[in-house]
Scaffold this motif. Sequence first.
Motif, PDB file in Angstrom:
ATOM      1  N   LYS A   1      12.109   2.569  -2.864  1.00 40.32           N
ATOM      2  CA  LYS A   1      11.929   4.008  -3.025  1.00 40.32           C
ATOM      3  C   LYS A   1      10.750   4.508  -2.205  1.00 40.32           C
ATOM      4  O   LYS A   1      10.828   5.561  -1.552  1.00 40.32           O
ATOM      5  N   ALA A   2       9.641   3.771  -2.221  1.00 42.01           N
ATOM      6  CA  ALA A   2       8.468   4.159  -1.436  1.00 42.01           C
ATOM      7  C   ALA A   2       8.770   4.128   0.053  1.00 42.01           C
ATOM      8  O   ALA A   2       8.306   4.984   0.815  1.00 42.01           O
ATOM      9  N   ALA A   3       9.585   3.156   0.487  1.00 39.87           N
ATOM     10  CA  ALA A   3       9.936   3.073   1.901  1.00 39.87           C
ATOM     11  C   ALA A   3      10.797   4.260   2.328  1.00 39.87           C
ATOM     12  O   ALA A   3      10.630   4.806   3.418  1.00 39.87           O
ATOM     13  N   ARG A   4      11.725   4.669   1.459  1.00 34.93           N
ATOM     14  CA  ARG A   4      12.562   5.833   1.786  1.00 34.93           C
ATOM     15  C   ARG A   4      11.722   7.091   1.906  1.00 34.93           C
ATOM     16  O   ARG A   4      11.944   7.916   2.795  1.00 34.93           O
ATOM     17  N   LEU A   5      10.763   7.258   1.017  1.00 33.16           N
ATOM     18  CA  LEU A   5       9.912   8.442   1.076  1.00 33.16           C
ATOM     19  C   LEU A   5       9.059   8.437   2.336  1.00 33.16           C
ATOM     20  O   LEU A   5       8.778   9.486   2.911  1.00 33.16           O
ATOM     21  N   ALA A   6       8.645   7.249   2.779  1.00 29.76           N
ATOM     22  CA  ALA A   6       7.820   7.162   3.977  1.00 29.76           C
ATOM     23  C   ALA A   6       8.619   7.478   5.228  1.00 29.76           C
ATOM     24  O   ALA A   6       8.090   8.025   6.197  1.00 29.76           O
TER      25      ALA A   6
ATOM     26  N   PRO B   1       0.812  -1.230   0.000  1.00 33.59           N
ATOM     27  CA  PRO B   1       0.000   0.000   0.000  1.00 33.59           C
ATOM     28  C   PRO B   1       0.838   1.270   0.000  1.00 33.59           C
ATOM     29  O   PRO B   1       0.304   2.353  -0.253  1.00 33.59           O
ATOM     30  N   GLU B   2       2.139   1.145   0.289  1.00 32.38           N
ATOM     31  CA  GLU B   2       2.992   2.338   0.304  1.00 32.38           C
ATOM     32  C   GLU B   2       3.324   2.836  -1.094  1.00 32.38           C
ATOM     33  O   GLU B   2       3.809   3.959  -1.260  1.00 32.38           O
ATOM     34  N   LEU B   3       3.083   2.023  -2.106  1.00 33.29           N
ATOM     35  CA  LEU B   3       3.396   2.429  -3.478  1.00 33.29           C
ATOM     36  C   LEU B   3       2.458   3.531  -3.944  1.00 33.29           C
ATOM     37  O   LEU B   3       1.243   3.468  -3.715  1.00 33.29           O
ATOM     38  N   LYS B   4       3.017   4.509  -4.617  1.00 36.52           N
ATOM     39  CA  LYS B   4       2.223   5.566  -5.212  1.00 36.52           C
ATOM     40  C   LYS B   4       1.599   5.077  -6.521  1.00 36.52           C
ATOM     41  O   LYS B   4       2.030   4.087  -7.114  1.00 36.52           O
ATOM     42  N   ASP B   5       0.570   5.788  -6.961  1.00 40.76           N
ATOM     43  CA  ASP B   5      -0.075   5.414  -8.228  1.00 40.76           C
ATOM     44  C   ASP B   5       0.911   5.466  -9.387  1.00 40.76           C
ATOM     45  O   ASP B   5       0.876   4.620 -10.289  1.00 40.76           O
TER      46      ASP B   5
ATOM     47  N   ASP C   1      11.392  -4.443  -6.556  1.00 40.53           N
ATOM     48  CA  ASP C   1      12.146  -4.155  -5.335  1.00 40.53           C
ATOM     49  C   ASP C   1      12.604  -2.700  -5.288  1.00 40.53           C
ATOM     50  O   ASP C   1      12.586  -2.063  -4.229  1.00 40.53           O
ATOM     51  N   LEU C   2      13.016  -2.172  -6.426  1.00 42.34           N
ATOM     52  CA  LEU C   2      13.467  -0.780  -6.458  1.00 42.34           C
ATOM     53  C   LEU C   2      12.324   0.174  -6.135  1.00 42.34           C
ATOM     54  O   LEU C   2      12.509   1.156  -5.400  1.00 42.34           O
TER      55      LEU C   2
END
Length: 242
Positions: free
Chosen positions: A170-175, A116-120, A165-166
Amino acid sequence: MANTPLMPKATAVWLVDNTSLSFDQIAAFCNLHPLEVKAIADGEAAQGIKGLDPIQTGQLTREEIERAQKSPSATLKLSVPKTRVPEAKRKGPRYTPVSRRQDRPNAIMWLVRNHPELKDAQIMRLVGTTKPTIEAIRERTHWNAANLTPSDPVTLGLCSQLELDLEVEKAARLALSPVEQPEEVATLLPVEDTTSEEAMAAASTKPAPKQPAEQEYAAAAVFAKLASLKKDKSDEDEGEGE
């Protein structure tokens, strides 16, 4: 071709000039006709082409050339490159084969549920879909929502595991690095009430910042005081010496 050396004619020129390989061996390695290699050796072809050393470019080893020179029936084998050139980044939306486009809604549902952390925009890059489709699947308003089954996009062949994975990383770093400060933390920070009478009185008692001219005058006074102290110390030392 994957088994053809870089700049085959230039490589053939170098092999003709610097080895005792047969025309057939050079032709097979460079994907040329033996008569074309013979023409290169006779000076009838590739006259303006400078030879390219396949050893320096990492396409052949000296041991491989020596092995082929000892056996006229042997064929040269192209060396495996030690470095991998990264694939060029795609420009525009990802192309999905027609046979796999029906699997995209299932992949989108899997991504929405498991990451769910992934952006559209990230989901769009991974499976080549559109934002309205993602919103419809997320809100269960898709026309085929009742028949959708979450499926891993990597298993479906819509993206690679590395790409997934990339995007997740990336989404985890932004969070973990929010841009804005949370309101809960902001409310706990002390706020100076500049409108209260106490704050106004405290501000009036603070000395006004010195102007540049005043700062220079104060600095000159300090230096003069230090010079006077140094002179007095020198006079005392001379008196003791007498």
